[in-house]
Design a protein around this motif. Structure first.
Motif, PDB file in Angstrom:
ATOM      1  N   LEU A   1       3.025   3.778  -5.582  1.00 60.70           N
ATOM      2  CA  LEU A   1       2.891   2.686  -4.611  1.00 60.70           C
ATOM      3  C   LEU A   1       2.881   1.314  -5.278  1.00 60.70           C
ATOM      4  O   LEU A   1       2.417   0.343  -4.693  1.00 60.70           O
ATOM      5  CB  LEU A   1       1.617   2.880  -3.781  1.00 60.70           C
ATOM      6  N   ALA A   2       3.404   1.240  -6.491  1.00 61.01           N
ATOM      7  CA  ALA A   2       3.503  -0.048  -7.173  1.00 61.01           C
ATOM      8  C   ALA A   2       4.427  -0.976  -6.384  1.00 61.01           C
ATOM      9  O   ALA A   2       5.510  -0.575  -5.944  1.00 61.01           O
ATOM     10  CB  ALA A   2       4.047   0.149  -8.591  1.00 61.01           C
ATOM     11  N   GLY A   3       3.996  -2.199  -6.172  1.00 56.66           N
ATOM     12  CA  GLY A   3       4.791  -3.177  -5.446  1.00 56.66           C
ATOM     13  C   GLY A   3       4.565  -3.200  -3.948  1.00 56.66           C
ATOM     14  O   GLY A   3       5.030  -4.107  -3.254  1.00 56.66           O
ATOM     15  N   VAL A   4       3.842  -2.207  -3.425  1.00 58.45           N
ATOM     16  CA  VAL A   4       3.530  -2.175  -1.990  1.00 58.45           C
ATOM     17  C   VAL A   4       2.330  -3.076  -1.734  1.00 58.45           C
ATOM     18  O   VAL A   4       1.368  -3.084  -2.508  1.00 58.45           O
ATOM     19  CB  VAL A   4       3.223  -0.740  -1.527  1.00 58.45           C
ATOM     20  N   GLN A   5       2.387  -3.845  -0.652  1.00 57.88           N
ATOM     21  CA  GLN A   5       1.271  -4.729  -0.313  1.00 57.88           C
ATOM     22  C   GLN A   5      -0.027  -3.918  -0.214  1.00 57.88           C
ATOM     23  O   GLN A   5      -0.068  -2.874   0.440  1.00 57.88           O
ATOM     24  CB  GLN A   5       1.524  -5.428   1.017  1.00 57.88           C
ATOM     25  N   PRO A   6      -1.102  -4.375  -0.870  1.00 60.23           N
ATOM     26  CA  PRO A   6      -2.353  -3.613  -0.870  1.00 60.23           C
ATOM     27  C   PRO A   6      -2.879  -3.280   0.519  1.00 60.23           C
ATOM     28  O   PRO A   6      -3.361  -2.173   0.751  1.00 60.23           O
ATOM     29  CB  PRO A   6      -3.317  -4.544  -1.616  1.00 60.23           C
ATOM     30  N   LEU A   7      -2.787  -4.239   1.457  1.00 61.53           N
ATOM     31  CA  LEU A   7      -3.301  -3.953   2.795  1.00 61.53           C
ATOM     32  C   LEU A   7      -2.415  -2.958   3.543  1.00 61.53           C
ATOM     33  O   LEU A   7      -2.881  -2.267   4.449  1.00 61.53           O
ATOM     34  CB  LEU A   7      -3.443  -5.248   3.598  1.00 61.53           C
TER      35      LEU A   7
ATOM     36  N   ALA B   1       5.790  -5.644   5.926  1.00 62.12           N
ATOM     37  CA  ALA B   1       4.731  -4.640   5.863  1.00 62.12           C
ATOM     38  C   ALA B   1       5.130  -3.381   6.620  1.00 62.12           C
ATOM     39  O   ALA B   1       4.922  -2.258   6.146  1.00 62.12           O
ATOM     40  CB  ALA B   1       3.437  -5.207   6.423  1.00 62.12           C
ATOM     41  N   GLY B   2       5.715  -3.558   7.794  1.00 62.11           N
ATOM     42  CA  GLY B   2       6.169  -2.411   8.565  1.00 62.11           C
ATOM     43  C   GLY B   2       7.228  -1.615   7.833  1.00 62.11           C
ATOM     44  O   GLY B   2       7.228  -0.379   7.853  1.00 62.11           O
ATOM     45  N   SER B   3       8.142  -2.318   7.168  1.00 64.01           N
ATOM     46  CA  SER B   3       9.195  -1.658   6.412  1.00 64.01           C
ATOM     47  C   SER B   3       8.621  -0.860   5.247  1.00 64.01           C
ATOM     48  O   SER B   3       9.037   0.274   4.987  1.00 64.01           O
ATOM     49  CB  SER B   3      10.187  -2.702   5.894  1.00 64.01           C
ATOM     50  N   GLN B   4       7.646  -1.446   4.549  1.00 64.49           N
ATOM     51  CA  GLN B   4       7.013  -0.740   3.433  1.00 64.49           C
ATOM     52  C   GLN B   4       6.250   0.481   3.913  1.00 64.49           C
ATOM     53  O   GLN B   4       6.266   1.536   3.270  1.00 64.49           O
ATOM     54  CB  GLN B   4       6.063  -1.681   2.688  1.00 64.49           C
ATOM     55  N   CYS B   5       5.607   0.347   5.052  1.00 65.78           N
ATOM     56  CA  CYS B   5       4.826   1.460   5.598  1.00 65.78           C
ATOM     57  C   CYS B   5       5.733   2.646   5.931  1.00 65.78           C
ATOM     58  O   CYS B   5       5.399   3.796   5.649  1.00 65.78           O
ATOM     59  CB  CYS B   5       4.073   0.985   6.839  1.00 65.78           C
ATOM     60  N   ARG B   6       6.896   2.365   6.498  1.00 68.75           N
ATOM     61  CA  ARG B   6       7.840   3.440   6.823  1.00 68.75           C
ATOM     62  C   ARG B   6       8.496   4.003   5.564  1.00 68.75           C
ATOM     63  O   ARG B   6       8.660   5.214   5.423  1.00 68.75           O
ATOM     64  CB  ARG B   6       8.905   2.919   7.785  1.00 68.75           C
ATOM     65  N   GLY B   7       8.867   3.111   4.643  1.00 72.93           N
ATOM     66  CA  GLY B   7       9.575   3.544   3.449  1.00 72.93           C
ATOM     67  C   GLY B   7       8.711   4.339   2.484  1.00 72.93           C
ATOM     68  O   GLY B   7       9.232   5.137   1.700  1.00 72.93           O
ATOM     69  N   LYS B   8       7.407   4.117   2.516  1.00 73.65           N
ATOM     70  CA  LYS B   8       6.481   4.808   1.613  1.00 73.65           C
ATOM     71  C   LYS B   8       5.566   5.760   2.385  1.00 73.65           C
ATOM     72  O   LYS B   8       4.423   5.990   1.994  1.00 73.65           O
ATOM     73  CB  LYS B   8       5.642   3.780   0.854  1.00 73.65           C
ATOM     74  N   ALA B   9       6.089   6.336   3.442  1.00 77.81           N
ATOM     75  CA  ALA B   9       5.262   7.167   4.311  1.00 77.81           C
ATOM     76  C   ALA B   9       4.625   8.338   3.563  1.00 77.81           C
ATOM     77  O   ALA B   9       3.428   8.615   3.733  1.00 77.81           O
ATOM     78  CB  ALA B   9       6.093   7.687   5.485  1.00 77.81           C
ATOM     79  N   TRP B  10       5.412   9.038   2.723  1.00 82.78           N
ATOM     80  CA  TRP B  10       4.855  10.203   2.042  1.00 82.78           C
ATOM     81  C   TRP B  10       3.789   9.820   1.007  1.00 82.78           C
ATOM     82  O   TRP B  10       2.694  10.404   1.014  1.00 82.78           O
ATOM     83  CB  TRP B  10       5.954  11.031   1.394  1.00 82.78           C
TER      84      TRP B  10
END
Length: 294
Positions: free
Chosen positions: A169-175, A53-62
């Motif tokens: 944001l397809a594939g990113v955890q909803p939460l 989750a942390g990795s997704q949050c950083r990778g999809k910041a914009w």
């Protein structure tokens, strides 16, 4: 069980307009919504315990930032402004036009095809909006037309965010999307909130409304919403849109003595019918359809 949770979610999101109506005059839109999204971000923060989750949050910041602005900061603020002049029940109905704008944006901006039947259904939904706006704006209250416009613009923002999220944001955890967007909205709203912070003392009852907005109507509601998506699918969870106005009208009438006029009911019914037909989600409200997943 799933239908009960759907009703609970609709009741919670319908109550958000009640709390906005009560707290917005005391805090003002910027401070109130900054508190709402900030509290929600804290409620949702445990999602970051997962390394993925942390990795997704950083990778999809914009993309998360864009969704935070378009799905929270701007529309929440517009609805907070709108409730200074417009009844909670009416705002909840205008909020239900989101699928109309989502479909129009998908067609006009993202090139998604629409058939003639969908166009007719969307026009029916917009006719319902016209009936509601005509009845409401005709009251002669100063600031009413602008407030109605703000609520409709908020629904347009939601419509854009739906389309943008599907593509970016397809594939990113909803939460992760929920937390990241609330955090982004908090950062953006902090400066104007500090500049417009209320000078007067705020009553404890108003603070309770703020807490309810952040903890229950945003943080907990997102958790409940995404749990429904996981268990029974996005289409069924999204059908909550058509139940929210029912609770918005009821809560406003019960707790704020707001009048429910025949024109309001007619506009609501026409809007929801047109929107439901165009989106194909009316059948998703049937409890038995998802019985095997309950």
């Amino acid at each position: 069980m799933n239908f009960i949770e759907l009703l609970l979610l609709a009741a919670i999101w319908g109550a958000s307009f009640l709390f906005l109506r009560i707290a917005a005059p005391e805090f003002g839109p910027f401070a109130l919504i900054a508190l709402r999204v900030g509290i929600a971000a804290l409620v949702l923060a445990p999602v970051l315990r997962s390394a993925a989750a942390g990795s997704q949050c950083r990778g999809k910041a914009w993309p998360l930032f864009v969704v935070g602005i378009s799905n929270s900061a701007i529309p929440f603020g517009l609805f907070a402004y709108s409730t200074l002049y417009v009844n909670a029940g009416i705002d909840s109905i205008l909020n239900a036009t989101t699928p109309i704008w989502a479909a129009l944006i998908a067609a006009l901006w993202f090139g998604q095809a629409m058939n003639r039947s969908q166009v007719c259904d969307l026009m029916l939904g917009l006719a319902g909006v016209a009936v509601l706006v005509w009845d409401t704006a005709g009251g002669g209250v100063a600031g009413m037309p602008l407030a109605i416009g703000a609520a409709l613009l908020a629904a347009v923002c939601y419509g854009f965010a739906v389309n943008y999220s599907k593509r970016r944001l397809a594939g990113v955890q909803p939460l992760v999307v929920a937390f990241g967007s609330q955090l982004a909205a908090s950062v953006v709203l902090l400066p104007p909130a500090l500049l417009s912070w209320p000078q007067q003392a705020i009553a404890p009852s108003i603070w309770l409304c703020v807490a309810a907005l952040g903890v229950i109507c945003t943080g907990f509601a997102y958790i409940l919403y995404f749990r429904l998506i996981e268990r029974v699918g996005a289409a069924y969870a999204a059908s909550v849109t058509f139940l929210i106005p029912v609770f918005g009208l009821v809560w406003g009438a019960v707790f704020l003595n707001e009048k429910i006029t025949p024109a309001m009911l007619a506009g609501c019914a026409i809007t929801l019918l047109g929107t439901g037909l165009a989106s194909g989600k009316l059948s998703d409200l049937l409890p038995g359809k998802h019985k095997k997943l309950a």
